[in-house]
Design an enzyme around this catalytic site. Structure first.
Site, short mmCIF file in Angstrom:
data_model
loop_
_atom_site.label_atom_id
_atom_site.label_comp_id
_atom_site.label_asym_id
_atom_site.label_seq_id
_atom_site.Cartn_x
_atom_site.Cartn_y
_atom_site.Cartn_z
N SER A 140 37.55 15.92 28.63
CA SER A 140 37.92 15.14 29.67
C SER A 140 39.31 14.62 29.43
O SER A 140 39.44 14.54 28.07
CB SER A 140 36.69 13.89 29.91
OG SER A 140 37.40 13.12 30.66
N TYR A 153 31.36 7.70 26.15
CA TYR A 153 31.67 8.80 26.94
C TYR A 153 32.86 9.34 26.35
O TYR A 153 33.13 10.59 25.92
CB TYR A 153 31.88 8.64 28.44
CG TYR A 153 32.50 9.99 29.32
CD1 TYR A 153 31.78 10.76 29.65
CD2 TYR A 153 33.93 9.79 29.61
CE1 TYR A 153 32.09 11.74 30.35
CE2 TYR A 153 34.43 11.02 30.42
CZ TYR A 153 33.38 12.03 30.79
OH TYR A 153 34.03 12.92 31.46
N LYS A 157 33.92 12.87 24.24
CA LYS A 157 34.92 13.87 24.60
C LYS A 157 36.13 13.98 23.73
O LYS A 157 36.64 15.05 23.68
CB LYS A 157 35.48 13.28 26.01
CG LYS A 157 34.58 13.29 27.23
CD LYS A 157 33.89 14.84 27.29
CE LYS A 157 32.97 14.77 28.65
NZ LYS A 157 32.30 16.17 28.57
#
Length: 271
Positions: A140, A153, A157
């Site tokens: 991401s 998150y 990533k």
């Protein structure tokens, strides 16, 4: 041996994964749709096979190593080749670290990081033996810089970017290509399905969707173009250039933006 190229796409039933499956089929690649969602997987399989045999659904839980190994190995044994492995399955999570539990961390790390590690480990071993193949791991834009209020998150990533860009160079000697896909704001269900910890998810999603969204189909085309160029990092270039400029040349502006993210996100806190 099937003459068409063969691809496995994890998380292939919706969003970016679904768009990648469709884009690959349009380029005459046979696609294995690997996902935990059997109902929607069967529907997509039927859609892609409307005119001719282009795809097959396989149920897959990426957080289960034995399941990952079984699926990838069986595909290679049947087709005697594996050209592309898109380790794409992932989840989103919003929340401040002091609100999170270890179980929250485990949930996201098991899917977003271990799922990528499992797929990469098995796929790489197979591709090394056959002497070709391309592994594409979905990270991401949050893996290229800080992402406050979604630190868990972002952690997963960043790890995917580190794994993939390192392997990109390790794998060259064996004829294997490795890329990481770093989407920016893409209009997919991931925002609505995200886990929100002590945050009003609807308010957070509403704020996120104020951003200019790219369609999954647009991102899939960018992804495949980047794969063909064997880019270590595939990211929509305007965003990548903007991030590089802001982070490197204007650090004070970068700090201001990150503090603004915190301020806006905290308005969505439930307590």
């Amino acid at each position: 041996m099937i003459m068409r190229k063969v691809a496995i796409v994890t998380g292939g039933v919706s969003g970016i994964g679904k768009a990648i499956c469709k884009e690959l089929v349009s380029r005459h690649v046979f696609v294995i749709i690997a996902d935990i969602n059997e109902h929607d997987g069967r529907l997509l399989e039927a859609e892609l096979n409307k005119d001719t045999s282009n795809a097959r659904f396989v149920e897959l839980n990426v957080s289960d190593f034995e399941n990952v190994e079984h699926v990838i190995t069986n595909v290679h044994e049947e087709f005697q080749r594996l050209d592309y492995l898109f380790n794409n399955a992932g989840i989103a999570m919003y929340g401040e670290i002091y609100d999170m539990s270890i179980d929250d961390w485990k949930d996201i790390v098991d899917i977003n990081l271990w799922g990528i590690v499992y797929g990469t480990q098995v796929g790489y071993r197979i591709m090394k033996k056959q002497g070709f193949g391309h592994i594409i791991n979905t990270s991401s834009a949050a893996g290229l810089g800080p992402s406050p209020i979604s630190a868990a998150y972002s952690t997963t990533k960043h790890a995917v970017v580190g794994l993939t860009t390192s392997l990109h160079y390790e794998a060259e000697e064996f004829g294997i290509k490795v890329s990481t896909l770093c989407p920016t704001f893409v209009d997919t269900p991931i925002f609505d399905k995200a886990t929100a910890i002590n945050i009003d998810k609807s308010a957070m999603s509403k704020q996120l969707k104020k951003q200019k969204m790219m369609s999954p189909q647009q991102l899939a085309k960018i992804a495949i173009a980047g794969v063909h160029k064997n880019k270590p990092i595939i990211c929509p270039m305007p965003m990548r250039k903007t991030m590089d400029v802001v982070f490197t040349i204007f650090p004070s502006l970068h700090r201001t933006l990150m503090r603004m993210v915190c301020k806006v996100s905290r308005k969505a806190r439930l307590t």
